[in-house]
Write a protein that holds these residues in place. Structure first.
Motif, mmCIF file in Angstrom:
data_model
loop_
_atom_site.group_PDB
_atom_site.id
_atom_site.type_symbol
_atom_site.label_atom_id
_atom_site.label_comp_id
_atom_site.label_asym_id
_atom_site.label_seq_id
_atom_site.Cartn_x
_atom_site.Cartn_y
_atom_site.Cartn_z
ATOM 1 N N MET A 1 0.847 -1.195 0.000
ATOM 2 C CA MET A 1 0.000 0.000 0.000
ATOM 3 C C MET A 1 0.882 1.244 0.000
ATOM 4 O O MET A 1 1.830 1.336 0.771
ATOM 5 C CB MET A 1 -0.910 0.005 1.233
ATOM 6 N N ASN A 2 0.558 2.193 -0.876
ATOM 7 C CA ASN A 2 1.321 3.429 -0.952
ATOM 8 C C ASN A 2 0.769 4.416 0.066
ATOM 9 O O ASN A 2 -0.297 5.011 -0.135
ATOM 10 C CB ASN A 2 1.231 4.008 -2.365
ATOM 11 N N LEU A 3 1.485 4.589 1.192
ATOM 12 C CA LEU A 3 0.979 5.446 2.255
ATOM 13 C C LEU A 3 0.921 6.904 1.844
ATOM 14 O O LEU A 3 0.179 7.692 2.430
ATOM 15 C CB LEU A 3 1.873 5.299 3.500
ATOM 16 N N ALA A 4 1.693 7.267 0.796
ATOM 17 C CA ALA A 4 1.751 8.674 0.403
ATOM 18 C C ALA A 4 0.434 9.180 -0.165
ATOM 19 O O ALA A 4 0.195 10.379 -0.195
ATOM 20 C CB ALA A 4 2.871 8.867 -0.624
ATOM 21 N N VAL A 5 -0.425 8.261 -0.641
ATOM 22 C CA VAL A 5 -1.681 8.708 -1.262
ATOM 23 C C VAL A 5 -2.716 9.093 -0.212
ATOM 24 O O VAL A 5 -3.757 9.646 -0.551
ATOM 25 C CB VAL A 5 -2.252 7.626 -2.198
ATOM 26 N N PHE A 6 -2.483 8.777 1.057
ATOM 27 C CA PHE A 6 -3.430 9.095 2.110
ATOM 28 C C PHE A 6 -2.972 10.322 2.886
ATOM 29 O O PHE A 6 -1.789 10.491 3.167
ATOM 30 C CB PHE A 6 -3.585 7.906 3.068
ATOM 31 N N ARG A 7 -3.943 11.157 3.219
ATOM 32 C CA ARG A 7 -3.628 12.388 3.944
ATOM 33 C C ARG A 7 -3.287 12.073 5.393
ATOM 34 O O ARG A 7 -3.716 11.059 5.946
ATOM 35 C CB ARG A 7 -4.829 13.331 3.899
ATOM 36 N N ASP A 8 -2.515 12.973 5.989
ATOM 37 C CA ASP A 8 -2.250 12.860 7.424
ATOM 38 C C ASP A 8 -3.547 13.090 8.186
ATOM 39 O O ASP A 8 -4.417 13.858 7.763
ATOM 40 C CB ASP A 8 -1.212 13.883 7.861
ATOM 41 N N ILE A 9 -3.685 12.417 9.329
ATOM 42 C CA ILE A 9 -4.878 12.565 10.159
ATOM 43 C C ILE A 9 -4.470 13.217 11.469
ATOM 44 O O ILE A 9 -3.481 12.826 12.104
ATOM 45 C CB ILE A 9 -5.540 11.202 10.415
ATOM 46 N N VAL A 10 -5.233 14.229 11.854
ATOM 47 C CA VAL A 10 -4.967 14.949 13.097
ATOM 48 C C VAL A 10 -6.280 15.071 13.858
ATOM 49 O O VAL A 10 -7.301 15.484 13.287
ATOM 50 C CB VAL A 10 -4.376 16.348 12.831
ATOM 51 N N VAL A 11 -6.269 14.701 15.145
ATOM 52 C CA VAL A 11 -7.457 14.761 15.993
ATOM 53 C C VAL A 11 -7.165 15.708 17.142
ATOM 54 O O VAL A 11 -6.328 15.416 18.005
ATOM 55 C CB VAL A 11 -7.832 13.363 16.533
ATOM 56 N N ASN A 12 -7.811 16.865 17.121
ATOM 57 C CA ASN A 12 -7.584 17.872 18.166
ATOM 58 C C ASN A 12 -6.093 18.152 18.364
ATOM 59 O O ASN A 12 -5.591 18.237 19.488
ATOM 60 C CB ASN A 12 -8.218 17.428 19.491
ATOM 61 N N GLY A 13 -5.390 18.274 17.241
ATOM 62 C CA GLY A 13 -3.964 18.576 17.293
ATOM 63 C C GLY A 13 -3.063 17.372 17.487
ATOM 64 O O GLY A 13 -1.834 17.499 17.437
ATOM 65 N N GLY A 258 -8.184 15.105 7.744
ATOM 66 C CA GLY A 258 -7.591 13.942 7.062
ATOM 67 C C GLY A 258 -8.517 12.759 6.928
ATOM 68 O O GLY A 258 -8.237 11.853 6.147
ATOM 69 N N ALA A 259 -9.610 12.737 7.664
ATOM 70 C CA ALA A 259 -10.572 11.629 7.591
ATOM 71 C C ALA A 259 -11.824 12.060 8.333
ATOM 72 O O ALA A 259 -11.850 13.115 8.995
ATOM 73 C CB ALA A 259 -10.011 10.351 8.199
ATOM 74 N N SER A 260 -12.882 11.237 8.226
ATOM 75 C CA SER A 260 -14.124 11.523 8.938
ATOM 76 C C SER A 260 -14.687 10.230 9.478
ATOM 77 O O SER A 260 -14.217 9.132 9.148
ATOM 78 C CB SER A 260 -15.135 12.190 8.004
ATOM 79 N N LEU A 261 -15.719 10.349 10.297
ATOM 80 C CA LEU A 261 -16.394 9.169 10.852
ATOM 81 C C LEU A 261 -17.630 8.812 10.054
ATOM 82 O O LEU A 261 -18.472 8.035 10.530
ATOM 83 C CB LEU A 261 -16.727 9.398 12.322
ATOM 84 N N ALA A 262 -17.767 9.344 8.844
ATOM 85 C CA ALA A 262 -18.893 8.993 7.994
ATOM 86 C C ALA A 262 -18.819 7.508 7.657
ATOM 87 O O ALA A 262 -17.730 6.935 7.556
ATOM 88 C CB ALA A 262 -18.877 9.814 6.708
#
Length: 264
Positions: A1-13, A258-262
Protein backbone atom coordinates in the motif's frame (compact mmCIF):
# COMPACT_ATOMS: atom_id res chain seq x y z
CA UNK A 1 0.00 0.00 0.00
CA UNK A 2 1.32 3.43 -0.95
CA UNK A 3 0.98 5.45 2.26
CA UNK A 4 1.75 8.67 0.40
CA UNK A 5 -1.68 8.71 -1.26
CA UNK A 6 -3.43 9.09 2.11
CA UNK A 7 -3.63 12.39 3.94
CA UNK A 8 -2.25 12.86 7.42
CA UNK A 9 -4.88 12.56 10.16
CA UNK A 10 -4.97 14.95 13.10
CA UNK A 11 -7.46 14.76 15.99
CA UNK A 12 -7.58 17.87 18.17
CA UNK A 13 -3.96 18.58 17.29
CA UNK A 14 -2.84 15.00 17.92
CA UNK A 15 -1.40 13.36 14.78
CA UNK A 16 -2.16 9.74 13.90
CA UNK A 17 0.80 8.36 11.93
CA UNK A 18 0.20 6.57 8.64
CA UNK A 19 2.21 3.65 9.98
CA UNK A 20 -0.25 3.21 12.85
CA UNK A 21 -3.20 3.24 10.44
CA UNK A 22 -1.49 0.74 8.15
CA UNK A 23 -0.92 -1.60 11.10
CA UNK A 24 -4.53 -1.24 12.27
CA UNK A 25 -5.82 -1.88 8.73
CA UNK A 26 -4.72 -5.51 9.08
CA UNK A 27 -7.62 -5.96 11.53
CA UNK A 28 -10.31 -4.74 9.11
CA UNK A 29 -11.91 -6.47 6.16
CA UNK A 30 -12.21 -4.93 2.70
CA UNK A 31 -13.26 -6.02 -0.78
CA UNK A 32 -10.48 -7.53 -2.84
CA UNK A 33 -8.29 -4.94 -4.54
CA UNK A 34 -9.83 -2.14 -2.45
CA UNK A 35 -7.31 -1.58 0.37
CA UNK A 36 -8.62 1.95 0.81
CA UNK A 37 -11.73 0.55 2.51
CA UNK A 38 -9.66 -1.17 5.19
CA UNK A 39 -7.59 2.00 5.53
CA UNK A 40 -10.67 4.15 6.14
CA UNK A 41 -12.05 1.65 8.67
CA UNK A 42 -8.71 1.63 10.46
CA UNK A 43 -8.49 5.42 10.41
CA UNK A 44 -11.96 5.67 11.95
CA UNK A 45 -11.08 3.16 14.66
CA UNK A 46 -7.98 5.13 15.61
CA UNK A 47 -9.86 8.45 15.49
CA UNK A 48 -12.45 7.04 17.91
CA UNK A 49 -9.71 5.72 20.19
CA UNK A 50 -7.99 9.10 20.16
CA UNK A 51 -11.24 10.90 20.98
CA UNK A 52 -11.98 8.57 23.88
CA UNK A 53 -8.46 8.74 25.33
CA UNK A 54 -8.44 12.52 25.05
CA UNK A 55 -11.76 12.68 26.88
CA UNK A 56 -10.49 10.35 29.60
CA UNK A 57 -7.46 12.62 30.02
CA UNK A 58 -9.67 15.71 30.14
CA UNK A 59 -11.70 14.13 32.93
CA UNK A 60 -8.57 13.15 34.84
CA UNK A 61 -9.49 9.47 34.88
CA UNK A 62 -7.13 6.70 35.89
CA UNK A 63 -7.56 2.95 35.50
CA UNK A 64 -5.98 -0.33 36.49
CA UNK A 65 -5.85 -2.90 33.68
CA UNK A 66 -8.01 -5.95 34.33
CA UNK A 67 -7.58 -9.55 33.25
CA UNK A 68 -10.01 -10.24 30.40
CA UNK A 69 -9.25 -13.95 30.13
CA UNK A 70 -6.43 -16.27 31.15
CA UNK A 71 -3.26 -14.73 29.75
CA UNK A 72 -5.09 -11.68 28.31
CA UNK A 73 -4.82 -8.43 30.28
CA UNK A 74 -6.11 -5.04 29.18
CA UNK A 75 -3.66 -2.45 27.97
CA UNK A 76 -3.59 0.83 29.86
CA UNK A 77 -5.46 2.51 26.99
CA UNK A 78 -8.15 -0.19 26.98
CA UNK A 79 -8.57 0.20 30.72
CA UNK A 80 -8.92 3.98 30.42
CA UNK A 81 -11.54 3.66 27.71
CA UNK A 82 -13.47 1.12 29.82
CA UNK A 83 -13.47 3.45 32.83
CA UNK A 84 -14.51 6.39 30.65
CA UNK A 85 -17.44 4.54 29.12
CA UNK A 86 -18.53 3.23 32.52
CA UNK A 87 -18.65 6.81 33.77
CA UNK A 88 -20.09 8.47 30.67
CA UNK A 89 -22.75 6.01 29.55
CA UNK A 90 -25.88 5.87 31.62
CA UNK A 91 -27.90 2.88 30.45
CA UNK A 92 -31.39 2.45 31.82
CA UNK A 93 -32.12 -1.11 32.98
CA UNK A 94 -34.15 -3.10 30.47
CA UNK A 95 -37.71 -3.37 31.70
CA UNK A 96 -39.66 -6.59 31.87
CA UNK A 97 -42.21 -5.05 29.54
CA UNK A 98 -39.56 -4.33 26.92
CA UNK A 99 -38.20 -7.87 27.11
CA UNK A 100 -41.65 -9.39 26.80
CA UNK A 101 -42.57 -7.10 23.94
CA UNK A 102 -39.44 -8.12 22.01
CA UNK A 103 -40.26 -11.79 22.55
CA UNK A 104 -43.94 -11.34 21.62
CA UNK A 105 -43.00 -9.62 18.36
CA UNK A 106 -41.92 -12.99 16.88
CA UNK A 107 -41.79 -15.83 19.39
CA UNK A 108 -40.90 -18.30 16.63
CA UNK A 109 -37.41 -16.77 16.42
CA UNK A 110 -36.46 -18.44 19.67
CA UNK A 111 -36.13 -22.16 19.04
CA UNK A 112 -34.09 -25.08 20.19
CA UNK A 113 -31.51 -26.20 17.61
CA UNK A 114 -32.79 -28.41 14.76
CA UNK A 115 -31.75 -32.03 14.40
CA UNK A 116 -30.72 -33.49 11.04
CA UNK A 117 -30.80 -37.19 10.23
CA UNK A 118 -28.05 -37.64 7.65
CA UNK A 119 -26.43 -40.29 5.49
CA UNK A 120 -23.31 -39.83 3.42
CA UNK A 121 -20.90 -41.45 1.05
CA UNK A 122 -17.26 -40.52 1.54
CA UNK A 123 -14.53 -40.56 -1.08
CA UNK A 124 -11.61 -39.96 1.22
CA UNK A 125 -8.56 -37.90 0.31
CA UNK A 126 -6.19 -35.28 1.65
CA UNK A 127 -7.57 -32.03 0.16
CA UNK A 128 -4.04 -30.61 0.18
CA UNK A 129 -2.93 -33.29 -2.31
CA UNK A 130 -4.15 -32.00 -5.68
CA UNK A 131 -3.88 -35.31 -7.50
CA UNK A 132 -5.65 -37.24 -4.75
CA UNK A 133 -8.32 -34.56 -4.44
CA UNK A 134 -9.02 -34.62 -8.18
CA UNK A 135 -9.21 -38.41 -8.32
CA UNK A 136 -11.51 -38.60 -5.30
CA UNK A 137 -13.80 -35.93 -6.76
CA UNK A 138 -14.07 -37.83 -10.05
CA UNK A 139 -14.96 -41.00 -8.14
CA UNK A 140 -17.56 -39.14 -6.07
CA UNK A 141 -19.17 -37.70 -9.21
CA UNK A 142 -19.35 -41.18 -10.72
CA UNK A 143 -21.05 -42.53 -7.60
CA UNK A 144 -23.45 -39.60 -7.59
CA UNK A 145 -24.70 -40.46 -11.09
CA UNK A 146 -25.67 -43.94 -9.84
CA UNK A 147 -28.02 -42.71 -7.14
CA UNK A 148 -31.76 -43.14 -7.55
CA UNK A 149 -32.55 -40.44 -5.01
CA UNK A 150 -34.36 -42.72 -2.58
CA UNK A 151 -32.96 -44.01 0.69
CA UNK A 152 -32.64 -47.60 -0.53
CA UNK A 153 -30.69 -46.60 -3.62
CA UNK A 154 -28.44 -44.38 -1.54
CA UNK A 155 -27.72 -47.21 0.90
CA UNK A 156 -26.73 -49.52 -1.97
CA UNK A 157 -24.17 -47.06 -3.37
CA UNK A 158 -22.96 -46.21 0.14
CA UNK A 159 -21.44 -49.69 0.38
CA UNK A 160 -18.54 -48.22 -1.63
CA UNK A 161 -17.97 -45.40 0.85
CA UNK A 162 -14.63 -44.93 2.58
CA UNK A 163 -16.42 -44.30 5.88
CA UNK A 164 -17.26 -46.98 8.44
CA UNK A 165 -20.90 -45.93 8.09
CA UNK A 166 -21.04 -47.90 4.83
CA UNK A 167 -22.12 -50.95 6.86
CA UNK A 168 -25.23 -48.98 7.83
CA UNK A 169 -25.99 -47.69 4.34
CA UNK A 170 -24.03 -44.51 5.00
CA UNK A 171 -26.27 -43.56 7.92
CA UNK A 172 -24.56 -41.17 10.34
CA UNK A 173 -27.50 -40.68 12.72
CA UNK A 174 -28.72 -37.36 14.04
CA UNK A 175 -26.71 -34.26 14.74
CA UNK A 176 -27.28 -30.57 15.26
CA UNK A 177 -25.51 -27.27 14.63
CA UNK A 178 -21.82 -27.43 15.49
CA UNK A 179 -21.68 -31.22 15.64
CA UNK A 180 -19.78 -31.60 12.36
CA UNK A 181 -17.33 -29.72 10.14
CA UNK A 182 -18.63 -26.33 8.88
CA UNK A 183 -18.62 -27.21 5.15
CA UNK A 184 -20.61 -30.38 5.86
CA UNK A 185 -23.16 -28.50 7.94
CA UNK A 186 -23.54 -25.70 5.39
CA UNK A 187 -24.38 -28.22 2.66
CA UNK A 188 -26.93 -30.01 4.86
CA UNK A 189 -28.68 -26.73 5.64
CA UNK A 190 -29.26 -26.21 1.91
CA UNK A 191 -30.91 -29.59 1.34
CA UNK A 192 -34.64 -30.30 1.45
CA UNK A 193 -35.83 -33.28 3.46
CA UNK A 194 -35.02 -36.38 1.44
CA UNK A 195 -32.67 -34.40 -0.78
CA UNK A 196 -29.23 -35.44 -1.99
CA UNK A 197 -26.40 -32.95 -2.53
CA UNK A 198 -26.35 -32.04 -6.24
CA UNK A 199 -22.55 -32.14 -6.28
CA UNK A 200 -19.91 -33.66 -4.00
CA UNK A 201 -19.01 -31.55 -0.97
CA UNK A 202 -15.36 -31.16 -0.01
CA UNK A 203 -14.30 -31.23 3.64
CA UNK A 204 -11.02 -31.88 5.39
CA UNK A 205 -11.88 -35.59 5.17
CA UNK A 206 -12.50 -35.76 1.43
CA UNK A 207 -15.54 -35.56 -0.88
CA UNK A 208 -19.00 -36.29 0.54
CA UNK A 209 -22.28 -37.12 -1.13
CA UNK A 210 -24.92 -36.14 1.40
CA UNK A 211 -28.51 -37.18 1.94
CA UNK A 212 -30.80 -35.41 4.40
CA UNK A 213 -33.09 -38.23 5.47
CA UNK A 214 -35.20 -36.16 7.84
CA UNK A 215 -35.15 -32.94 9.79
CA UNK A 216 -36.67 -32.19 13.18
CA UNK A 217 -37.14 -28.41 13.37
CA UNK A 218 -36.24 -26.81 16.66
CA UNK A 219 -39.14 -26.30 19.01
CA UNK A 220 -40.33 -22.82 19.97
CA UNK A 221 -38.93 -22.14 23.44
CA UNK A 222 -41.06 -20.76 26.28
CA UNK A 223 -40.63 -17.14 27.31
CA UNK A 224 -39.04 -17.94 30.68
CA UNK A 225 -36.31 -19.94 28.93
CA UNK A 226 -35.31 -17.23 26.47
CA UNK A 227 -35.91 -14.18 28.67
CA UNK A 228 -32.26 -13.87 29.88
CA UNK A 229 -30.97 -14.07 26.30
CA UNK A 230 -33.39 -11.37 25.11
CA UNK A 231 -32.62 -9.10 28.06
CA UNK A 232 -28.89 -9.41 27.40
CA UNK A 233 -29.35 -8.63 23.70
CA UNK A 234 -31.44 -5.54 24.49
CA UNK A 235 -28.86 -4.34 27.02
CA UNK A 236 -26.04 -4.76 24.49
CA UNK A 237 -28.05 -2.89 21.84
CA UNK A 238 -28.75 -0.04 24.27
CA UNK A 239 -25.06 0.14 25.21
CA UNK A 240 -24.04 0.20 21.54
CA UNK A 241 -26.47 3.04 20.79
CA UNK A 242 -25.29 5.04 23.78
CA UNK A 243 -21.62 4.56 22.89
CA UNK A 244 -22.25 5.62 19.27
CA UNK A 245 -24.06 8.74 20.48
CA UNK A 246 -21.24 9.53 22.91
CA UNK A 247 -18.58 9.20 20.20
CA UNK A 248 -20.71 11.32 17.86
CA UNK A 249 -20.86 14.10 20.48
CA UNK A 250 -17.10 13.97 20.96
CA UNK A 251 -16.62 14.05 17.19
CA UNK A 252 -18.96 17.04 16.75
CA UNK A 253 -16.92 19.00 19.30
CA UNK A 254 -13.54 17.94 17.89
CA UNK A 255 -11.26 19.24 15.17
CA UNK A 256 -10.50 16.33 12.86
CA UNK A 257 -8.60 16.59 9.60
CA UNK A 258 -7.59 13.94 7.06
CA UNK A 259 -10.57 11.63 7.59
CA UNK A 260 -14.12 11.52 8.94
CA UNK A 261 -16.39 9.17 10.85
CA UNK A 262 -18.89 8.99 7.99
CA UNK A 263 -19.96 5.38 7.22
CA UNK A 264 -17.47 3.55 5.00
Amino acid sequence: MNLAVFRDIVVNGEPIPSTAIAAEAQNHSAPRNKPGVAWRKAAQALIIRALLLQEALRRGLTAEPEELSPGRVETEEEALIRVLLDEALKIEPVSEAAVHAEWARRPERYRSPPLWDVSHILCACDPRDEAARTAAEARAKTLLTRLDGDAKGFAEVARESDCGSKTAGGHLGQFGPGDTVPEFEAAIRDLPEGGVSPAPVLSRHGWHILRLNAIAPGQVLPYDTVRPRIAEALEKAAWARASRDFVARLSDEAEISGASLAPV
